[in-house]
Design a protein around this motif. Sequence first.
Motif, mmCIF file in Angstrom:
data_model
loop_
_atom_site.group_PDB
_atom_site.id
_atom_site.type_symbol
_atom_site.label_atom_id
_atom_site.label_comp_id
_atom_site.label_asym_id
_atom_site.label_seq_id
_atom_site.Cartn_x
_atom_site.Cartn_y
_atom_site.Cartn_z
ATOM 1 N N GLN A 1 -2.803 1.565 9.669
ATOM 2 C CA GLN A 1 -4.106 1.620 10.330
ATOM 3 C C GLN A 1 -5.127 0.769 9.588
ATOM 4 O O GLN A 1 -5.938 0.062 10.203
ATOM 5 C CB GLN A 1 -4.594 3.066 10.410
ATOM 6 C CG GLN A 1 -5.865 3.249 11.224
ATOM 7 C CD GLN A 1 -5.692 2.861 12.674
ATOM 8 O OE1 GLN A 1 -4.719 3.273 13.310
ATOM 9 N NE2 GLN A 1 -6.621 2.071 13.209
ATOM 10 N N VAL A 2 -5.101 0.818 8.260
ATOM 11 C CA VAL A 2 -6.006 -0.014 7.467
ATOM 12 C C VAL A 2 -5.756 -1.489 7.761
ATOM 13 O O VAL A 2 -6.695 -2.285 7.899
ATOM 14 C CB VAL A 2 -5.818 0.269 5.961
ATOM 15 C CG1 VAL A 2 -6.551 -0.774 5.119
ATOM 16 C CG2 VAL A 2 -6.305 1.660 5.614
ATOM 17 N N ALA B 1 1.321 5.598 8.167
ATOM 18 C CA ALA B 1 0.299 5.599 9.218
ATOM 19 C C ALA B 1 -1.045 5.135 8.673
ATOM 20 O O ALA B 1 -1.772 4.376 9.324
ATOM 21 C CB ALA B 1 0.175 6.992 9.824
ATOM 22 N N THR B 2 -1.380 5.573 7.472
ATOM 23 C CA THR B 2 -2.650 5.170 6.851
ATOM 24 C C THR B 2 -2.642 3.685 6.506
ATOM 25 O O THR B 2 -3.588 2.956 6.817
ATOM 26 C CB THR B 2 -2.907 5.991 5.582
ATOM 27 O OG1 THR B 2 -2.946 7.374 5.918
ATOM 28 C CG2 THR B 2 -4.222 5.581 4.925
ATOM 29 N N ALA B 3 -1.569 3.236 5.850
ATOM 30 C CA ALA B 3 -1.480 1.836 5.440
ATOM 31 C C ALA B 3 -1.508 0.904 6.645
ATOM 32 O O ALA B 3 -2.159 -0.150 6.622
ATOM 33 C CB ALA B 3 -0.199 1.613 4.638
ATOM 34 N N ARG C 1 0.832 -1.201 0.000
ATOM 35 C CA ARG C 1 0.000 0.000 0.000
ATOM 36 C C ARG C 1 0.870 1.256 0.000
ATOM 37 O O ARG C 1 0.548 2.252 -0.649
ATOM 38 C CB ARG C 1 -0.934 -0.001 1.216
ATOM 39 C CG ARG C 1 -1.946 -1.137 1.225
ATOM 40 C CD ARG C 1 -2.912 -1.002 2.403
ATOM 41 N NE ARG C 1 -3.805 0.118 2.216
ATOM 42 C CZ ARG C 1 -5.030 0.037 1.700
ATOM 43 N NH1 ARG C 1 -5.500 -1.143 1.303
ATOM 44 N NH2 ARG C 1 -5.784 1.101 1.562
ATOM 45 N N GLU D 1 0.424 5.509 -0.122
ATOM 46 C CA GLU D 1 -0.177 5.883 1.151
ATOM 47 C C GLU D 1 0.902 6.181 2.191
ATOM 48 O O GLU D 1 1.958 5.542 2.210
ATOM 49 C CB GLU D 1 -1.068 4.763 1.674
ATOM 50 C CG GLU D 1 -2.334 4.547 0.887
ATOM 51 C CD GLU D 1 -3.216 3.478 1.511
ATOM 52 O OE1 GLU D 1 -4.392 3.395 1.115
ATOM 53 O OE2 GLU D 1 -2.725 2.716 2.373
#
Length: 385
Positions: free
Chosen positions: A330-331, A326-328, A317, A323
Amino acid sequence: MSFEKGKQPLLPQAAGRSRCKYVLVIHGGAGTMSREKSTNAQLKTYHDGLRVALKAGYRVLKDGGEAMDAAVAAVAALEDNIVFNAGKGAVFNVAGKNELEASIMLSKPPASHPHIPSSRRGFGLTLLTHIRNPSKLVRELYLSPSAAPHAFLSGENAENIAESLGITLVDPAYFYSQARWKEHRRGLGLPDTPYPPGTHESEGEIKQNSSLAFLEALDMYPTGTVGAVALDIRGCICVVTSTGGRTNKLVGRIGDTPVMSAGYWAEEWGTKSGWLKKTWNTITGKKIHTRMAVGISGTGDGDYFIRQATASTIARRVQLLGEPIATAAQVAVETLRRDGGVGGVIVLNSEGNVATPLNCEGMYRGLIREDGVPKTAIFNDEVLE
């Protein structure tokens, strides 16, 4: 050869190459601790243990050492601490035995060992019963492609190779802890006694570790892993993980810790920028990165990490979708939670950015940067930085 004997001299920074800011992030397990049931003594013990591990890795990085050696130093400190589920103090399987696992992976070969091909990537170990520090053994095997040409080894043969490399085996009684033994027996509906051979309370844990002999574990029936992700001044990222698995697991069960792409991952790739972005970076003085790297280590319910290839999915990701880490991350942990998996991850990229999301009440975690100040956290509402 042992980890200490095999340690390489520190290398000077290559001329003309920008220096990366070194960082170390660690975890000590996730998923089964409770704030309501915790005591100040328990919390202090875990925070202190995390700080010791952070400082051990920091000393390597501060002196210009390899990310590989820093990550191993941090994880070995956690393995030697009886309160964490790795090395001494690891959980027992359904038969009352300790079966340990560990892994290592680098974004690129260590500068101190230029003979290691970039295709080697990493190494995993499982079903160990006589290795005091699995993290040190997995490092040695990664650096010994002639002795261990594979990516994954298990059990007796891995330990035979360890002996040939000069690593001393220990009696299985070494791993015993009173708290983990009680969890094992009570989880099966059995009385605390009999104790394992060679670990009677009069000569076992109390004698070996009197200060922690009667400390009740904060994480009851743990499923977690200890791990470290380090970035050195040469831009190399290394991930090292180690675990005893989950309490009362079936004999021979293999978790995510030694499974590349599931519980751990490290990778480097080239980046491309258009002329507009290059021009803007030049005007603003922003550093232009032609290579990027990321390292991930997971902790929690390993079966879900395996099913979802959690670690490498995070890397994909970041690399393919662009991304932020932090976003990758968290997903990924939310995907675990949706499917019934409990846990968390630590993620570090070559720019020094860190993410430590979790989907449960707590994850032992810590961070140390160039200022040398160790920061630690346990519960989900605590922030590292």
